[in-house]
Write a protein that holds these residues in place. Structure first.
Motif, PDB file in Angstrom:
ATOM      1  N   TYR A  75      35.723  28.826  51.821  1.00  0.00           N
ATOM      2  CA  TYR A  75      36.900  29.002  50.986  1.00  0.00           C
ATOM      3  C   TYR A  75      36.572  29.836  49.761  1.00  0.00           C
ATOM      4  N   ARG A  76      37.600  30.452  49.208  1.00  0.00           N
ATOM      5  CA  ARG A  76      37.441  31.058  47.891  1.00  0.00           C
ATOM      6  C   ARG A  76      37.151  29.955  46.890  1.00  0.00           C
ATOM      7  N   CYS A  77      36.355  30.275  45.885  1.00  0.00           N
ATOM      8  CA  CYS A  77      36.057  29.257  44.884  1.00  0.00           C
ATOM      9  C   CYS A  77      36.454  29.733  43.500  1.00  0.00           C
ATOM     10  N   SER A  78      36.604  28.767  42.602  1.00  0.00           N
ATOM     11  CA  SER A  78      36.932  29.053  41.216  1.00  0.00           C
ATOM     12  C   SER A  78      35.698  28.929  40.331  1.00  0.00           C
ATOM     13  N   GLY A  79      34.537  29.081  40.921  1.00  0.00           N
ATOM     14  CA  GLY A  79      33.290  28.996  40.171  1.00  0.00           C
ATOM     15  C   GLY A  79      32.512  27.739  40.501  1.00  0.00           C
ATOM     16  N   VAL A  80      31.210  27.841  40.538  1.00  0.00           N
ATOM     17  CA  VAL A  80      30.334  26.697  40.790  1.00  0.00           C
ATOM     18  C   VAL A  80      29.196  26.722  39.781  1.00  0.00           C
ATOM     19  N   ASP A  86      24.551  30.950  35.878  1.00  0.00           N
ATOM     20  CA  ASP A  86      25.583  30.306  36.688  1.00  0.00           C
ATOM     21  C   ASP A  86      26.902  30.194  35.923  1.00  0.00           C
ATOM     22  N   TYR A  87      26.821  29.975  34.599  1.00  0.00           N
ATOM     23  CA  TYR A  87      28.044  29.968  33.793  1.00  0.00           C
ATOM     24  C   TYR A  87      28.663  31.363  33.738  1.00  0.00           C
ATOM     25  N   TRP A  88      27.828  32.387  33.622  1.00  0.00           N
ATOM     26  CA  TRP A  88      28.354  33.751  33.585  1.00  0.00           C
ATOM     27  C   TRP A  88      29.035  34.105  34.903  1.00  0.00           C
ATOM     28  N   LEU A  89      28.400  33.770  36.016  1.00  0.00           N
ATOM     29  CA  LEU A  89      29.017  34.027  37.314  1.00  0.00           C
ATOM     30  C   LEU A  89      30.325  33.263  37.451  1.00  0.00           C
ATOM     31  N   GLN A  90      30.348  32.041  36.969  1.00  0.00           N
ATOM     32  CA  GLN A  90      31.546  31.206  37.089  1.00  0.00           C
ATOM     33  C   GLN A  90      32.711  31.750  36.273  1.00  0.00           C
ATOM     34  N   ARG A  91      32.437  32.185  35.054  1.00  0.00           N
ATOM     35  CA  ARG A  91      33.511  32.539  34.132  1.00  0.00           C
ATOM     36  C   ARG A  91      33.813  34.030  34.068  1.00  0.00           C
ATOM     37  N   TRP A  92      32.804  34.875  34.338  1.00  0.00           N
ATOM     38  CA  TRP A  92      32.989  36.298  34.093  1.00  0.00           C
ATOM     39  C   TRP A  92      32.893  37.161  35.341  1.00  0.00           C
ATOM     40  N   PHE A  93      32.430  36.596  36.447  1.00  0.00           N
ATOM     41  CA  PHE A  93      32.339  37.368  37.690  1.00  0.00           C
ATOM     42  C   PHE A  93      33.295  36.832  38.751  1.00  0.00           C
ATOM     43  N   THR A  94      33.231  35.537  39.017  1.00  0.00           N
ATOM     44  CA  THR A  94      34.029  34.938  40.086  1.00  0.00           C
ATOM     45  C   THR A  94      35.530  35.208  39.969  1.00  0.00           C
TER      46      THR A  94
END
Length: 312
Positions: free
Chosen positions: A161-166, A203-211
């Protein structure tokens, strides 16, 4: 033929060009344990060791302005975050040097594979990786990501599934079309503390700024997990173990615009930028926060005073 032999021969490993394992120099025991664990499950010729960056050896560690008495014993955690983001950047730079690679699996050396689970999911992985849109697939993570929609309208991937960040970067499948995009947002050694002050960790950067702005997915149940009772040799902490905790729901600007209109979507973007700037200003003026229960590090205050004097 054993389950491990079948996994090694599956179409999945034919579609993955390389497995990049991040491992600190000197952590030979962790490397050997992982290699023994992967033997027969992952084609060993695809495995490449990426020397990890030790954050405590980076220039600026325990130095003003980022480290003060306020930081306390969390200094090592901040150093671990810095070493982690630089290690992942090194892995992506290594991948870009191989022009024939398209899909890589990036692992940290505490990742462990559930072979039986992977075997059951192999057909879904095969179909998923033929889709021309996906950029990043989390195959291991902490907690349970929020559901954000299936891939496409006509195709149904039961476990993807698409995710909203992990949270967690110990096991990620990355397509080449995402490598440069991610690298553009990651720091180098000279700017890593400034980056940590703004974004906290990769992981926070990927969650908030990439995903929110790219084609990012997760698989559930996850076939990869962190080894139990293994302390991180980068941060010195135990892996996060979260039961039924869900990642924060994040929306891309386009989704906000569709639901709330242009003005509110613009406000959302400005708010994210404001949070980043406020965090940077706080860390720049007072040092990284150690939290209410932070224990002081012996000599931290003296070193900060010395650096203050030299800076003044």
């Amino acid at each position: 033929m054993t389950d491990r032999d079948e996994a090694c021969r599956s179409t999945l490993w034919e579609q993955i060009d390389a497995v990049l394992v991040i491992n600190l120099d000197g952590s030979t025991e962790r490397w050997e344990k992982l290699m023994n664990h992967l033997e027969g499950a992952v084609p060993l010729e695809k495995i490449h060791r990426i020397p990890a960056v030790r954050g405590t050896e980076l220039p600026g560690y325990l130095s003003h302005p980022w480290f003060t008495a306020r930081t306390g014993d969390r200094a090592r955690t901040c150093a671990g975050a810095a070493g982690c983001v630089l290690s992942h950047a090194r892995a992506l730079q290594y991948a870009l040097e191989h022009e024939d690679w398209q899909v890589i699996l990036v692992l940290e050396d505490d990742a462990r594979l559930d072979v039986e689970r992977l075997e059951r999911m192999a057909p879904q992985f095969q179909d998923f990786m033929h889709d021309p849109r996906w950029e990043l697939l989390y195959v291991g993570y902490h907690g349970e990501p929020l559901y954000a929609g299936k891939l496409g309208k006509q195709r149904d991937f039961f476990n993807i599934y698409r995710c909203s960040g992990v949270l967690g970067t110990f096991s990620m499948l990355l397509h080449r079309r995402a490598w440069r995009k991610i690298l553009q947002g990651l720091p180098d050694h000279r700017h890593v503390w400034t980056w940590i002050a703004q974004y906290k960790a990769i992981d926070y950067w990927l969650q908030r700024w990439f995903t929110p702005f790219h084609e990012v997915f997760y698989v559930t149940p996850a076939p990869w997990h962190c080894a139990e009772n293994m302390v991180s040799d980068i941060s010195g902490n135990m892996p996060i173990k979260v039961e039924k905790a869900k990642a924060a729901r994040l929306w891309s600007v386009s989704r906000w615009r569709k639901k709330h209109g242009f003005f509110l979507s613009l406000c959302r973007w400005v708010g994210m930028q404001g949070d980043r700037v406020i965090r940077w200003v706080s860390c720049r003026s007072r040092g990284f926060s150690g939290g209410k229960n932070a224990e002081p590090i012996h000599g931290m205050s003296n070193q900060c005073s010395k650096n203050d004097h030299e800076a003044g």
